[in-house]
Design a protein around this motif. Structure first.
Motif, short mmCIF file in Angstrom:
data_model
loop_
_atom_site.label_atom_id
_atom_site.label_comp_id
_atom_site.label_asym_id
_atom_site.label_seq_id
_atom_site.Cartn_x
_atom_site.Cartn_y
_atom_site.Cartn_z
N MET A 188 0.84 -1.20 0.00
CA MET A 188 0.00 0.00 0.00
C MET A 188 0.87 1.25 0.00
O MET A 188 1.83 1.34 0.77
CB MET A 188 -0.91 0.00 1.25
CG MET A 188 -1.88 1.16 1.30
SD MET A 188 -2.91 1.13 2.78
CE MET A 188 -3.83 -0.38 2.53
N THR A 189 0.57 2.21 -0.86
CA THR A 189 1.36 3.42 -0.95
C THR A 189 1.05 4.35 0.21
O THR A 189 0.02 4.24 0.88
CB THR A 189 1.07 4.16 -2.27
OG1 THR A 189 -0.28 4.64 -2.25
CG2 THR A 189 1.27 3.24 -3.46
N SER A 190 1.95 5.32 0.43
CA SER A 190 1.73 6.29 1.49
C SER A 190 0.49 7.13 1.23
O SER A 190 -0.24 7.51 2.14
CB SER A 190 2.96 7.18 1.66
OG SER A 190 3.26 7.87 0.46
N THR A 191 0.22 7.41 -0.06
CA THR A 191 -0.98 8.16 -0.42
C THR A 191 -2.24 7.37 -0.07
O THR A 191 -3.20 7.92 0.49
CB THR A 191 -0.98 8.51 -1.92
OG1 THR A 191 0.16 9.31 -2.21
CG2 THR A 191 -2.25 9.27 -2.29
N SER A 192 -2.23 6.08 -0.38
CA SER A 192 -3.38 5.24 -0.06
C SER A 192 -3.60 5.17 1.45
O SER A 192 -4.74 5.22 1.93
CB SER A 192 -3.17 3.83 -0.61
OG SER A 192 -3.07 3.85 -2.02
N GLN A 193 -2.50 5.07 2.20
CA GLN A 193 -2.61 5.03 3.65
C GLN A 193 -3.20 6.32 4.19
O GLN A 193 -4.07 6.29 5.08
CB GLN A 193 -1.25 4.75 4.28
CG GLN A 193 -0.78 3.32 4.14
CD GLN A 193 0.50 3.06 4.90
OE1 GLN A 193 1.42 3.88 4.89
NE2 GLN A 193 0.58 1.93 5.55
N GLU A 194 -2.74 7.47 3.68
CA GLU A 194 -3.27 8.73 4.18
C GLU A 194 -4.75 8.86 3.87
O GLU A 194 -5.53 9.35 4.70
CB GLU A 194 -2.52 9.92 3.60
CG GLU A 194 -3.03 11.25 4.17
CD GLU A 194 -2.30 12.46 3.66
OE1 GLU A 194 -2.98 13.45 3.33
OE2 GLU A 194 -1.06 12.42 3.59
N LEU A 195 -5.17 8.43 2.69
CA LEU A 195 -6.59 8.49 2.35
C LEU A 195 -7.41 7.61 3.27
O LEU A 195 -8.53 7.98 3.69
CB LEU A 195 -6.80 8.08 0.89
CG LEU A 195 -6.29 9.07 -0.16
CD1 LEU A 195 -6.43 8.47 -1.55
CD2 LEU A 195 -7.05 10.39 -0.08
N LEU A 196 -6.88 6.44 3.62
CA LEU A 196 -7.58 5.56 4.55
C LEU A 196 -7.67 6.20 5.93
O LEU A 196 -8.72 6.12 6.59
CB LEU A 196 -6.87 4.21 4.64
CG LEU A 196 -7.20 3.18 3.57
CD1 LEU A 196 -6.28 1.98 3.69
CD2 LEU A 196 -8.66 2.74 3.69
N VAL A 197 -6.59 6.82 6.38
CA VAL A 197 -6.62 7.46 7.69
C VAL A 197 -7.60 8.62 7.69
O VAL A 197 -8.35 8.82 8.66
CB VAL A 197 -5.21 7.93 8.11
CG1 VAL A 197 -5.28 8.76 9.38
CG2 VAL A 197 -4.30 6.72 8.34
N ARG A 198 -7.65 9.38 6.62
CA ARG A 198 -8.63 10.46 6.53
C ARG A 198 -10.05 9.91 6.62
O ARG A 198 -10.91 10.47 7.32
CB ARG A 198 -8.46 11.24 5.23
CG ARG A 198 -7.24 12.16 5.21
CD ARG A 198 -7.17 12.92 3.90
NE ARG A 198 -6.01 13.79 3.81
CZ ARG A 198 -6.05 15.09 3.52
NH1 ARG A 198 -7.23 15.69 3.31
NH2 ARG A 198 -4.96 15.81 3.44
N ALA A 199 -10.31 8.81 5.91
CA ALA A 199 -11.64 8.20 5.96
C ALA A 199 -11.94 7.66 7.34
O ALA A 199 -13.07 7.81 7.85
CB ALA A 199 -11.74 7.09 4.91
N ALA A 200 -10.94 7.05 7.99
CA ALA A 200 -11.14 6.50 9.33
C ALA A 200 -11.36 7.61 10.34
O ALA A 200 -12.21 7.49 11.25
CB ALA A 200 -9.94 5.65 9.72
N ALA A 201 -10.61 8.70 10.22
CA ALA A 201 -10.77 9.82 11.15
C ALA A 201 -12.15 10.45 11.02
O ALA A 201 -12.81 10.77 12.02
CB ALA A 201 -9.68 10.86 10.90
N ARG A 202 -12.60 10.65 9.79
CA ARG A 202 -13.94 11.20 9.57
C ARG A 202 -15.00 10.27 10.15
O ARG A 202 -15.95 10.71 10.82
CB ARG A 202 -14.17 11.41 8.08
CG ARG A 202 -15.58 11.89 7.72
CD ARG A 202 -15.76 13.35 8.02
NE ARG A 202 -17.15 13.76 7.88
CZ ARG A 202 -17.53 15.02 7.67
NH1 ARG A 202 -16.62 15.98 7.55
NH2 ARG A 202 -18.80 15.34 7.57
N ASN A 203 -14.85 8.98 9.89
CA ASN A 203 -15.80 8.01 10.41
C ASN A 203 -15.83 8.03 11.94
O ASN A 203 -16.91 8.01 12.55
CB ASN A 203 -15.43 6.61 9.90
CG ASN A 203 -16.31 5.53 10.46
OD1 ASN A 203 -16.08 5.04 11.56
ND2 ASN A 203 -17.32 5.13 9.70
N ASN A 204 -14.66 8.09 12.55
CA ASN A 204 -14.60 8.12 14.00
C ASN A 204 -15.20 9.40 14.57
O ASN A 204 -15.90 9.37 15.60
CB ASN A 204 -13.15 7.95 14.47
CG ASN A 204 -13.06 7.82 15.97
OD1 ASN A 204 -12.75 8.78 16.66
ND2 ASN A 204 -13.36 6.64 16.49
#
Length: 234
Positions: A1-17
């Motif tokens: 997984m690329t760093s960009t993909s990871q950041e997008l996932l963290v953004r989605a997880a943070a919003r969800n949380n």
């Protein structure tokens, strides 16, 4: 997984949380507000829940602190572990890792039944099993359309495990995962929660955050770490 993909996932997880924290707060009559950088509320949130959650990296720390009640006990979920709130009188309460599990990944059988909690009596039974001695889980939470309280059930119908799942646009977030000691092991709790989430939301990846033994249990169920977070408290 690329760093960009990871950041997008963290953004989605943070919003969800943040959406989950907002739902829990609303169930206690506390309204927060989303901005481009963070969700925050000027009133104190329920026990264990932050007064602000950052949504993107590089948020101005002073702007976040300025949106909350800054009295002792105030807390901020630093979703990208990139804030320094020490100058405002905060210290790090704990650090954790965001986790992600792709949609459709098969899991192991839990040996438990499961159901979505639908009424106040069932929620009380779930809350007792979770260990809620502060009245956190109120019936008002059941009115939240994207919040699903999941109960793992023994053969005789008792709640022995569970979690809360929150659906958002791109992911489903899992929090408050628990297993009743002496009844089931943490791995079985994760297994039944993933069974439920996979049935309810088959096309959505699963996210959340954990640390310590709970993180190890999640990784054992096929999650991967995708980023760091911190919780600051004054």
């Amino acid at each position: 997984m690329t760093s960009t993909s990871q950041e997008l996932l963290v953004r989605a997880a943070a919003r969800n949380n943040a959406e989950w924290c907002a739902a829990m707060s609303r169930s206690h009559g506390v309204e927060g507000e989303f901005s481009a950088g963070a969700w925050a509320t000027a009133r104190r949130t329920p026990l264990y829940y932050p007064d602000a959650v950052t949504l993107v990296p590089g948020v101005d720390a002073g702007a976040v602190v300025g949106r909350i009640d800054g009295a002792p006990g105030a807390s901020v979920k630093d979703s990208f572990a990139d804030l320094d709130l020490s100058g405002a009188g905060f210290g790090v309460l704990f650090g954790a890792r965001w986790i992600h599990r792709a949609a459709g990944v098969p899991g192991r059988a839990s040996g438990l039944g499961w159901e979505v909690v639908r009424d106040a009596d069932a929620l009380r039974a779930w809350a007792v099993a979770w260990g809620d001695d502060a009245g956190l889980f109120r019936a008002e939470l059941l009115r939240e359309p994207e919040t699903f309280v999941l109960a793992g059930l023994s053969d005789d119908g008792r709640v022995v495990a569970g979690a809360v799942a929150g659906r958002s646009e791109r992911v489903v977030g899992v929090s408050n995962v628990f297993a009743c000691e002496g009844e089931v092991e943490p791995g079985a709790a994760w297994a039944v929660v993933l069974e439920a989430v996979g049935r309810l939301f088959p096309t959505l990846p699963v996210v959340g955050y954990e640390h310590g033994d709970a993180l190890a249990a999640a990784l054992g169920q096929g999650f991967e770490e995708v980023g760091a977070l911190r919780v600051w408290v004054r």
